[in-house]
Design a protein around this motif. Structure first.
Motif, PDB file in Angstrom:
ATOM      1  N   PHE A  92       0.861  -1.178   0.000  1.00  0.00           N
ATOM      2  CA  PHE A  92       0.000   0.000   0.000  1.00  0.00           C
ATOM      3  C   PHE A  92       0.903   1.235   0.000  1.00  0.00           C
ATOM      4  CE2 PHE A  92      -2.941   3.223   1.328  1.00  0.00           C
ATOM      5  CZ  PHE A  92      -4.172   2.795   0.852  1.00  0.00           C
ATOM      6  N   PRO A  93       1.149   1.833  -1.168  1.00  0.00           N
ATOM      7  CA  PRO A  93       2.040   3.005  -1.220  1.00  0.00           C
ATOM      8  C   PRO A  93       1.320   4.297  -0.845  1.00  0.00           C
ATOM      9  CG  PRO A  93       1.350   2.380  -3.437  1.00  0.00           C
ATOM     10  CD  PRO A  93       0.742   1.366  -2.500  1.00  0.00           C
ATOM     11  N   VAL A  94       2.020   5.128  -0.101  1.00  0.00           N
ATOM     12  CA  VAL A  94       1.535   6.465   0.257  1.00  0.00           C
ATOM     13  C   VAL A  94       2.665   7.444  -0.026  1.00  0.00           C
ATOM     14  CG1 VAL A  94       0.747   7.979   2.107  1.00  0.00           C
ATOM     15  CG2 VAL A  94      -0.015   5.591   2.053  1.00  0.00           C
ATOM     16  N   GLU A  95       2.421   8.428  -0.864  1.00  0.00           N
ATOM     17  CA  GLU A  95       3.458   9.412  -1.206  1.00  0.00           C
ATOM     18  C   GLU A  95       3.138  10.749  -0.559  1.00  0.00           C
ATOM     19  OE1 GLU A  95       5.837  11.363  -5.018  1.00  0.00           O
ATOM     20  OE2 GLU A  95       4.123  10.025  -5.357  1.00  0.00           O
ATOM     21  N   MET A  96       4.076  11.213   0.274  1.00  0.00           N
ATOM     22  CA  MET A  96       3.908  12.512   0.919  1.00  0.00           C
ATOM     23  C   MET A  96       4.313  13.620  -0.051  1.00  0.00           C
ATOM     24  SD  MET A  96       2.600  12.596   3.867  1.00  0.00           S
ATOM     25  CE  MET A  96       3.124  14.192   4.494  1.00  0.00           C
ATOM     26  N   PRO A  97       3.439  14.602  -0.273  1.00  0.00           N
ATOM     27  CA  PRO A  97       3.782  15.678  -1.208  1.00  0.00           C
ATOM     28  C   PRO A  97       4.799  16.629  -0.593  1.00  0.00           C
ATOM     29  CG  PRO A  97       1.676  16.118  -0.172  1.00  0.00           C
ATOM     30  CD  PRO A  97       2.095  14.750   0.293  1.00  0.00           C
ATOM     31  N   PRO A  98       5.698  17.190  -1.390  1.00  0.00           N
ATOM     32  CA  PRO A  98       6.634  18.196  -0.861  1.00  0.00           C
ATOM     33  C   PRO A  98       5.873  19.479  -0.517  1.00  0.00           C
ATOM     34  CG  PRO A  98       6.837  18.034  -3.236  1.00  0.00           C
ATOM     35  CD  PRO A  98       5.903  16.928  -2.822  1.00  0.00           C
ATOM     36  N   LEU A  99       6.456  20.287   0.326  1.00  0.00           N
ATOM     37  CA  LEU A  99       5.782  21.496   0.786  1.00  0.00           C
ATOM     38  C   LEU A  99       5.529  22.469  -0.361  1.00  0.00           C
ATOM     39  CD1 LEU A  99       4.590  22.980   3.159  1.00  0.00           C
ATOM     40  CD2 LEU A  99       6.861  23.872   3.701  1.00  0.00           C
ATOM     41  N   ARG A 100       6.390  22.476  -1.383  1.00  0.00           N
ATOM     42  CA  ARG A 100       6.186  23.395  -2.509  1.00  0.00           C
ATOM     43  C   ARG A 100       4.918  23.049  -3.301  1.00  0.00           C
ATOM     44  NH1 ARG A 100      10.433  20.261  -3.402  1.00  0.00           N
ATOM     45  NH2 ARG A 100      10.310  18.700  -5.079  1.00  0.00           N
ATOM     46  N   ASP A 101       4.433  21.807  -3.140  1.00  0.00           N
ATOM     47  CA  ASP A 101       3.175  21.428  -3.790  1.00  0.00           C
ATOM     48  C   ASP A 101       1.972  21.648  -2.874  1.00  0.00           C
ATOM     49  OD1 ASP A 101       4.627  20.686  -5.963  1.00  0.00           O
ATOM     50  OD2 ASP A 101       4.487  18.514  -5.623  1.00  0.00           O
ATOM     51  N   ARG A 102       2.219  22.231  -1.688  1.00  0.00           N
ATOM     52  CA  ARG A 102       1.149  22.522  -0.726  1.00  0.00           C
ATOM     53  C   ARG A 102       1.199  23.995  -0.338  1.00  0.00           C
ATOM     54  NH1 ARG A 102       2.774  18.845   4.124  1.00  0.00           N
ATOM     55  NH2 ARG A 102       1.126  20.111   5.085  1.00  0.00           N
ATOM     56  N   PRO A 103       1.244  24.921  -1.286  1.00  0.00           N
ATOM     57  CA  PRO A 103       1.435  26.337  -0.928  1.00  0.00           C
ATOM     58  C   PRO A 103       0.340  26.874  -0.017  1.00  0.00           C
ATOM     59  CG  PRO A 103       0.716  26.112  -3.214  1.00  0.00           C
ATOM     60  CD  PRO A 103       1.068  24.738  -2.738  1.00  0.00           C
ATOM     61  N   GLU A 104      -0.890  26.344  -0.164  1.00  0.00           N
ATOM     62  CA  GLU A 104      -1.988  26.828   0.683  1.00  0.00           C
ATOM     63  C   GLU A 104      -1.846  26.406   2.131  1.00  0.00           C
ATOM     64  OE1 GLU A 104      -1.826  24.499  -1.798  1.00  0.00           O
ATOM     65  OE2 GLU A 104      -3.930  24.086  -2.298  1.00  0.00           O
ATOM     66  N   ASP A 105      -0.960  25.439   2.423  1.00  0.00           N
ATOM     67  CA  ASP A 105      -0.745  24.983   3.803  1.00  0.00           C
ATOM     68  C   ASP A 105       0.309  25.803   4.544  1.00  0.00           C
ATOM     69  OD1 ASP A 105      -2.610  22.998   3.604  1.00  0.00           O
ATOM     70  OD2 ASP A 105      -1.180  21.425   3.086  1.00  0.00           O
ATOM     71  N   ILE A 106       1.080  26.613   3.826  1.00  0.00           N
ATOM     72  CA  ILE A 106       2.208  27.297   4.466  1.00  0.00           C
ATOM     73  C   ILE A 106       1.735  28.258   5.546  1.00  0.00           C
ATOM     74  CG2 ILE A 106       4.086  28.943   4.075  1.00  0.00           C
ATOM     75  CD1 ILE A 106       4.646  27.538   1.440  1.00  0.00           C
ATOM     76  N   SER A 107       0.701  29.043   5.256  1.00  0.00           N
ATOM     77  CA  SER A 107       0.233  30.016   6.262  1.00  0.00           C
ATOM     78  C   SER A 107      -0.314  29.294   7.500  1.00  0.00           C
ATOM     79  CB  SER A 107      -0.843  30.915   5.658  1.00  0.00           C
ATOM     80  OG  SER A 107      -1.954  30.145   5.205  1.00  0.00           O
ATOM     81  N   VAL A 108      -0.993  28.157   7.287  1.00  0.00           N
ATOM     82  CA  VAL A 108      -1.517  27.390   8.417  1.00  0.00           C
ATOM     83  C   VAL A 108      -0.373  26.842   9.257  1.00  0.00           C
ATOM     84  CG1 VAL A 108      -2.963  25.437   9.089  1.00  0.00           C
ATOM     85  CG2 VAL A 108      -3.564  26.802   7.080  1.00  0.00           C
ATOM     86  N   LEU A 109       0.641  26.309   8.591  1.00  0.00           N
ATOM     87  CA  LEU A 109       1.800  25.753   9.303  1.00  0.00           C
ATOM     88  C   LEU A 109       2.560  26.839  10.054  1.00  0.00           C
ATOM     89  CD1 LEU A 109       3.032  23.264   6.559  1.00  0.00           C
ATOM     90  CD2 LEU A 109       2.396  22.618   8.896  1.00  0.00           C
ATOM     91  N   VAL A 110       2.668  28.014   9.441  1.00  0.00           N
ATOM     92  CA  VAL A 110       3.362  29.126  10.099  1.00  0.00           C
ATOM     93  C   VAL A 110       2.665  29.478  11.406  1.00  0.00           C
ATOM     94  CG1 VAL A 110       3.912  31.580   9.944  1.00  0.00           C
ATOM     95  CG2 VAL A 110       4.393  30.069   8.007  1.00  0.00           C
ATOM     96  N   GLU A 111       1.345  29.608  11.365  1.00  0.00           N
ATOM     97  CA  GLU A 111       0.586  29.926  12.579  1.00  0.00           C
ATOM     98  C   GLU A 111       0.725  28.810  13.618  1.00  0.00           C
ATOM     99  OE1 GLU A 111      -0.906  32.607  13.424  1.00  0.00           O
ATOM    100  OE2 GLU A 111      -0.858  33.730  11.544  1.00  0.00           O
TER     101      GLU A 111
END
Length: 470
Positions: free
Chosen positions: A317-336
């Motif tokens: 069962f493969p699961v691939e974690m996306p790099p942060l550059r492919d999750r730009p909308e998550d950066i502000s949430v992670l910063v907070e």
């Protein structure tokens, strides 16, 4: 020695019993003391008459074990049946050791119990190993619980939500999971989330970084070793698979395992058993395996660096974690999220995040992914004194500005792509190893893999086909 009613061969029989390493005793129907061998007397530190004249029935049994022993004996006496019991017996110096006591009744012609024959085998080493294992599992569970309190998967981006959907689907099963992705994307957090949501969630979660352990010690670390298995092995050591029995083992950087260890791991996955280093006993385990790597295992299989059959066993069962550059909308949430965590620890309060800082954080490529962002935020919290959160731009200058289509600046992309392709061509498409492209370019393998993906280079077209056998 206390005399016992035996035939003419009694002296030889007593000598045999005295040489027996077990503690041997003979009791009457109501536990009257009749005979004890020399091994038992030496252990108890008594003369035969002292033992026989001790009136208390369970005088040498540990106080905590007496009630259980009394219940076992009374039940066996009423039914006339044999029984076994694990108990601690007091030694002559006042210490206690664990024994397995086996009681066998002998009946007379009328069917009444005439004698109890008792043999006690020392099991203290086994019991101590069991207690250590239990304590280690408790410690591991506490470590998992503590980690879960501050390490969470944060984000609402479609790329991350797709991963979390897979986690929720595979967690209840016992299937082997292979988590892939760049360094710092949170592969261990995914493994812990799968474990917590599984039926094994209350059992141990044991994490092993295969790249951080010397290759000549990894087998011992995973499977344990027997005393004397190699220089420095002064006692038996339980491996990580035994510690994880009933729970989950997380093998991070599994692509770094040596060929010999790959074979041993394959056997565990196929047969659920292994042997300790230097041992012959087959040990059965019930462990769920979650593996992770930032390497391209498909390419490693093609290069002969990773076993194909092991890859298929891990990649159920493969699961691939996306790099942060492919999750730009998550950066502000992670910063907070990270500001809140580290500000509480530092006793600081930030009313707002500088707009310029947030824009800079969102435009940065984050080659180190979430881990790099976390480190930058923690460092900034430490040095910031104002109520506005600011990040020093110089901390984000390790990589060039991002063209989001390629992950590298347009000015460098063409030249960098040509250099990478030349290195791949010279190495026959191989990225890692002493003759791989990463070694030729003098860059870490993970960095080159990231650049290859960002530049959309097809490594397979540089591979040299194996010569055909005649």
């Amino acid at each position: 020695m206390i005399p016992i009613d035996v035939n003419s061969e009694g002296a030889e029989l007593r000598q045999i019993l005295d040489f027996t390493p077990q503690l041997i005793a003979v009791y009457g129907p109501n536990r009257e003391r009749l005979y004890v061998n020399r091994t038992a007397l030496d252990y108890l530190g008594l003369a035969g008459e002292e033992w026989q004249q001790t009136l208390e029935r369970f005088a040498f049994v540990h106080p905590d074990d007496r009630a259980r022993e009394r219940d076992y004996f009374d039940r066996a006496r009423s039914t006339g049946s044999a029984y076994e019991n694990e108990l601690r017996l007091r030694k002559g110096d006042g210490t206690y050791r664990w024994f397995l006591a086996r009681y066998n009744p002998v009946v007379d012609a009328k069917g009444h119990i005439a004698r109890w024959y008792v043999a006690c085998a020392d099991i203290d080493d086994r019991k101590m190993a069991e207690e250590r294992l239990q304590q280690e599992n408790v410690a591991l569970r506490e470590e998992v619980a503590a980690a879960s309190m501050f390490e969470e998967i944060v984000g609402t981006s479609p790329a991350l939500q797709s991963v979390l959907s897979l986690v929720s689907k595979v967690a209840p099963s016992d299937s082997t999971v292979l988590v892939t992705g760049e360094t710092g994307t949170g592969k261990e957090l995914v493994a812990r989330a799968i474990h917590r949501r599984s039926r094994r969630g209350s059992r141990a979660f044991v994490a092993v970084n295969c790249a951080a352990i010397p290759r000549d010690l990894i087998a011992s670390e995973l499977f344990g070793h027997e005393k004397g298995a190699f220089t420095g092995a002064i006692q038996r050591r339980l491996g990580r698979f035994e510690l994880a029995n009933g729970g989950t083992i997380f093998l991070d950087e599994v692509g770094e395992l040596s060929p010999d260890t790959q074979v041993a791991l394959l056997r565990v996955l196929q047969e659920h058993e292994f042997e300790r280093v230097g041992g012959r006993e087959r040990i059965q385990v019930d462990v769920r395996v979650i593996a992770a790597t930032n390497r391209d295992l498909t390419a490693a299989v093609a290069d002969g660096m990773f076993r194909q059959d092991l890859f298929y066993r891990l990649n159920v069962f493969p699961v691939e974690m996306p790099p942060l550059r492919d999750r730009p909308e998550d950066i502000s949430v992670l910063v907070e999220y990270f500001i809140g965590r580290y500000a509480r620890k530092a006793g600081k309060t930030f009313r707002r995040v500088s707009k310029r800082t947030l824009e800079r954080l969102q435009s940065y490529p984050w080659p180190g992914n979430v881990r790099e962002l976390q480190n930058v935020i923690e460092r900034s919290v430490i040095v910031s004194d104002a109520d506005e959160f600011i990040v020093d731009d110089s901390w984000l200058s390790a990589a060039p500005p991002v063209d989001r289509r390629l992950g590298l600046s347009g000015a460098l992309a063409t030249h960098e792509k040509a250099i990478v392709e030349d290195a791949l061509r010279a190495s026959g498409g191989r990225v890692f190893g002493p003759l791989g492209a990463a070694a030729r370019l003098g860059v870490p393998r993970s960095t080159l893999e990231w650049k290859i993906r960002a530049l959309k280079i097809n490594k397979s077209r540089f591979r040299v086909p194996a010569p055909k056998r005649s």
